[in-house]
Design a protein around this motif. Structure first.
Motif, short mmCIF file in Angstrom:
data_model
loop_
_atom_site.label_atom_id
_atom_site.label_comp_id
_atom_site.label_asym_id
_atom_site.label_seq_id
_atom_site.Cartn_x
_atom_site.Cartn_y
_atom_site.Cartn_z
N ILE A 36 0.85 -1.19 0.00
CA ILE A 36 0.00 0.00 0.00
C ILE A 36 0.89 1.24 0.00
CG2 ILE A 36 -1.80 1.28 1.22
CD1 ILE A 36 -2.71 -1.34 2.45
N GLY A 37 0.65 2.14 -0.95
CA GLY A 37 1.43 3.37 -1.04
C GLY A 37 1.90 3.60 -2.46
N LEU A 38 3.04 4.22 -2.61
CA LEU A 38 3.62 4.52 -3.92
C LEU A 38 4.43 3.30 -4.37
CD1 LEU A 38 4.10 6.64 -6.16
CD2 LEU A 38 6.05 7.47 -4.84
N ASN A 39 3.78 2.40 -5.11
CA ASN A 39 4.44 1.15 -5.50
C ASN A 39 4.45 0.98 -7.02
OD1 ASN A 39 1.92 -0.44 -6.30
ND2 ASN A 39 1.42 0.06 -4.17
N GLN A 40 5.24 0.01 -7.48
CA GLN A 40 5.42 -0.19 -8.92
C GLN A 40 4.16 -0.76 -9.55
OE1 GLN A 40 8.40 -3.05 -10.28
NE2 GLN A 40 9.01 -1.64 -11.89
N VAL A 41 3.72 -0.14 -10.64
CA VAL A 41 2.51 -0.55 -11.35
C VAL A 41 2.79 -1.87 -12.09
CG1 VAL A 41 0.86 0.07 -13.16
CG2 VAL A 41 1.77 1.84 -11.62
N PRO A 42 1.98 -2.91 -11.87
CA PRO A 42 2.21 -4.20 -12.53
C PRO A 42 1.74 -4.18 -13.98
CG PRO A 42 0.28 -4.34 -11.14
CD PRO A 42 0.83 -2.96 -10.94
N PHE A 43 2.64 -3.78 -14.87
CA PHE A 43 2.30 -3.71 -16.29
C PHE A 43 3.57 -3.93 -17.10
CE2 PHE A 43 1.17 -1.52 -20.30
CZ PHE A 43 -0.04 -2.15 -20.56
N GLY A 44 3.59 -5.01 -17.87
CA GLY A 44 4.74 -5.31 -18.70
C GLY A 44 5.86 -5.99 -17.94
N ILE A 45 7.04 -6.09 -18.58
CA ILE A 45 8.19 -6.75 -17.99
C ILE A 45 8.71 -5.93 -16.83
CG2 ILE A 45 10.58 -7.45 -18.42
CD1 ILE A 45 9.79 -8.10 -21.29
N GLN A 46 8.98 -6.60 -15.70
CA GLN A 46 9.47 -5.91 -14.51
C GLN A 46 10.67 -6.65 -13.94
OE1 GLN A 46 5.53 -5.82 -12.49
NE2 GLN A 46 5.79 -3.60 -12.50
N GLN A 47 11.59 -6.07 -13.25
CA GLN A 47 11.46 -4.71 -12.80
C GLN A 47 11.74 -3.73 -13.92
OE1 GLN A 47 13.82 -3.73 -9.34
NE2 GLN A 47 13.28 -1.58 -9.45
N TYR A 48 12.61 -4.13 -14.86
CA TYR A 48 12.95 -3.25 -15.97
C TYR A 48 12.76 -3.96 -17.30
CZ TYR A 48 15.31 -0.85 -12.12
OH TYR A 48 15.58 -0.25 -10.92
N ASN A 49 12.34 -3.22 -18.31
CA ASN A 49 12.22 -3.73 -19.66
C ASN A 49 13.46 -3.36 -20.47
OD1 ASN A 49 10.96 -4.83 -21.99
ND2 ASN A 49 10.31 -2.77 -22.63
N SER A 50 14.61 -3.31 -19.81
CA SER A 50 15.84 -2.84 -20.45
C SER A 50 17.02 -3.27 -19.60
CB SER A 50 15.81 -1.31 -20.58
OG SER A 50 15.57 -0.72 -19.32
N HIS A 51 18.23 -2.97 -20.12
CA HIS A 51 19.46 -3.27 -19.39
C HIS A 51 20.32 -2.03 -19.19
CE1 HIS A 51 18.29 -6.94 -21.70
NE2 HIS A 51 18.57 -7.54 -20.57
N ASN A 52 20.04 -0.94 -19.90
CA ASN A 52 20.92 0.21 -19.94
C ASN A 52 20.50 1.31 -18.97
OD1 ASN A 52 19.39 2.55 -21.52
ND2 ASN A 52 18.81 0.62 -22.45
N TRP A 53 21.30 2.36 -18.88
CA TRP A 53 21.03 3.47 -17.98
C TRP A 53 19.84 4.31 -18.44
CZ3 TRP A 53 21.62 8.91 -18.70
CH2 TRP A 53 21.48 9.66 -17.53
N PHE A 54 19.58 4.38 -19.76
CA PHE A 54 18.50 5.20 -20.32
C PHE A 54 17.14 4.52 -20.21
CE2 PHE A 54 22.23 6.88 -22.45
CZ PHE A 54 21.97 8.24 -22.55
N PHE A 55 17.06 3.26 -19.82
CA PHE A 55 15.85 2.43 -19.92
C PHE A 55 15.52 2.20 -21.41
CE2 PHE A 55 15.33 4.63 -15.83
CZ PHE A 55 15.17 3.56 -14.98
N ASN A 56 14.34 1.62 -21.66
CA ASN A 56 13.88 1.45 -23.04
C ASN A 56 12.88 2.56 -23.36
OD1 ASN A 56 13.40 0.28 -25.64
ND2 ASN A 56 13.80 -1.75 -24.77
N LEU A 57 12.38 2.59 -24.59
CA LEU A 57 11.47 3.65 -25.00
C LEU A 57 10.20 3.65 -24.16
CD1 LEU A 57 11.33 5.91 -27.11
CD2 LEU A 57 10.26 4.28 -28.68
N THR A 58 9.81 2.50 -23.62
CA THR A 58 8.60 2.39 -22.80
C THR A 58 8.63 3.30 -21.57
OG1 THR A 58 9.70 0.38 -21.99
CG2 THR A 58 7.82 0.09 -23.45
#
Length: 385
Positions: free
Chosen positions: A114-136
């Motif tokens: 309960i609170g400010l938590n990660q929205v369960p949508f798509g690949i988590q925790q990250y949809n990327s490997h780099n510092w910039f994240f992916n376009l998503t």
């Protein structure tokens, strides 16, 4: 419409909370009897050299402060807390909470946050490997955090999350006050506000030597307009797949995203405003987005360096209005791990990408048909503790 969403909120809250508290004590995980708290954080610095900045190229790039963060993890019995506060420069929004929630573990498979938590949508925790994240990430579809309640189940073959979010991070509580852009993850800002969002996510796990995660995510919520006092809607559907084999990781994902705001008659419904890091920009209301990311980790012994992770992350934003110019992003790089120090060395290229050579205002909406690919060489050095 608002009454309808309120009923959904009530049903979800009751459905999440009551079953857990009725579980027998014998089914619960072993409780943490003594209060514990752990404090961590990170300090990061950044060097970048951008193709579209002539002055920067003449002086050989810039090196400066990126971010300082503090993390708190606390536990008492089956209750626990997770919080992270970040301090960026004033130009990037200053200080703000990335996440902060209180959790309760019903057993070793089920919990609630309960609170400010990660929205369960798509690949988590990250949809990327780099510092910039992916376009998503730049549309609030990767590592997004909102205010609400989330129920998580983690089984041997299936995982599922159910969540209700009253709104995104709310920093201003006036009746007709716009949402602030000083936030970590992108949300709708301007004259529309995200309200009463429902999320569901299901993952099927299979394979032994080759680990597979096949998932489906869906979300639906309201967009309350401060001018018309009417509530529009937004929705999303995502199909995603992740594979781990030896030191390889692959991420493949497709999303269908739609926004239907109830703006004033003279204002277009084809464009919405989204904001983070202190500055808003325009985004096409309706689009599909496709991403492909992969990495290869290589253990090494080079002084303090223990691992090199090479990767490439690609994203394509297909805007549904044909007159809008599509957006692309690709990042190739390596993550160098040396004890508590992690260094991302990235070559990030973008076409109609606000953070990579665009005009920042409407690259993700109308776009520029005369745009060209721009690139940024970036080194981010962080000590994590």
């Amino acid at each position: 419409m608002r009454s309808y969403f309120s009923k959904i909120a009530g049903v979800l809250l009751v459905g999440f909370l009551i079953p857990g508290f009725l579980l027998a004590p014998g089914n619960q995980v072993q409780a943490q009897e003594k209060p514990e708290i752990h404090v961590g954080g990170a300090l990061r610095f950044n060097y970048n050299l951008s193709s579209w900045k002539d002055g920067q190229k003449e002086r050989g790039g810039d090196f400066g402060y990126d971010m300082f963060r503090v993390n708190f993890d606390a536990a008492w019995k089956d209750l626990y807390l997770n919080a992270e506060y970040r301090l960026y420069s004033e130009a990037f929004g200053g200080g703000f909470m990335k996440q902060g929630w209180v959790g309760y573990r019903f057993n070793d498979q089920d919990e609630i946050q309960i609170g400010l938590n990660q929205v369960p949508f798509g690949i988590q925790q990250y949809n990327s490997h780099n510092w910039f994240f992916n376009l998503t990430y730049y549309f609030g579809l990767e590592d997004d955090h909102d205010m609400g309640v989330k129920y998580l189940h983690t089984g041997d073959n299936f995982e599922y999350d159910l969540a209700f979010y009253k709104n995104s991070e709310e920093l201003r509580f006036g009746g007709d006050t716009e949402s602030s852009s000083s936030r970590y993850s992108y949300d709708v800002v301007g004259r529309n506000k995200e309200v009463n969002q429902v999320n569901g996510k299901l993952i099927y796990k299979f394979g032994d030597s080759i680990k597979n995660r096949l998932g489906l995510s869906a979300q639906y919520g309201g967009l309350y307009n401060l001018d018309t006092k009417e509530t529009g809607s937004h929705n999303g559907l995502a199909l995603h797949y992740e594979l781990d084999f030896r030191n390889w990781n692959f991420k493949l994902q497709g999303m269908i995203i739609n926004h239907d705001p109830k703006n004033l008659p003279e204002e277009s419904d084809d464009v919405i405003q989204m904001g983070a890091y202190g500055v808003p920009y325009e985004v096409a209301s309706d689009f599909n987005i496709y991403t492909l990311a992969f990495s290869k980790s290589i253990p090494v012994k080079l002084g303090p360096i223990s691992n090199l992770q090479f990767y490439n992350d690609f994203g394509f934003m297909d805007k549904k209005i044909k007159s809008f110019e599509d957006s692309f992003m690709n990042v190739t790089g390596v993550l160098v791990s040396a004890g508590h120090v992690y260094t991302y060395i990235d070559y990030a290229a973008g076409y109609n990408q606000s953070w990579l050579g665009g005009n920042f205002v409407d690259d993700f909406s109308v776009g520029n048909p005369d745009a060209k690919w721009e690139a940024r060489f970036n080194i981010n050095i962080g000590y994590y503790f």
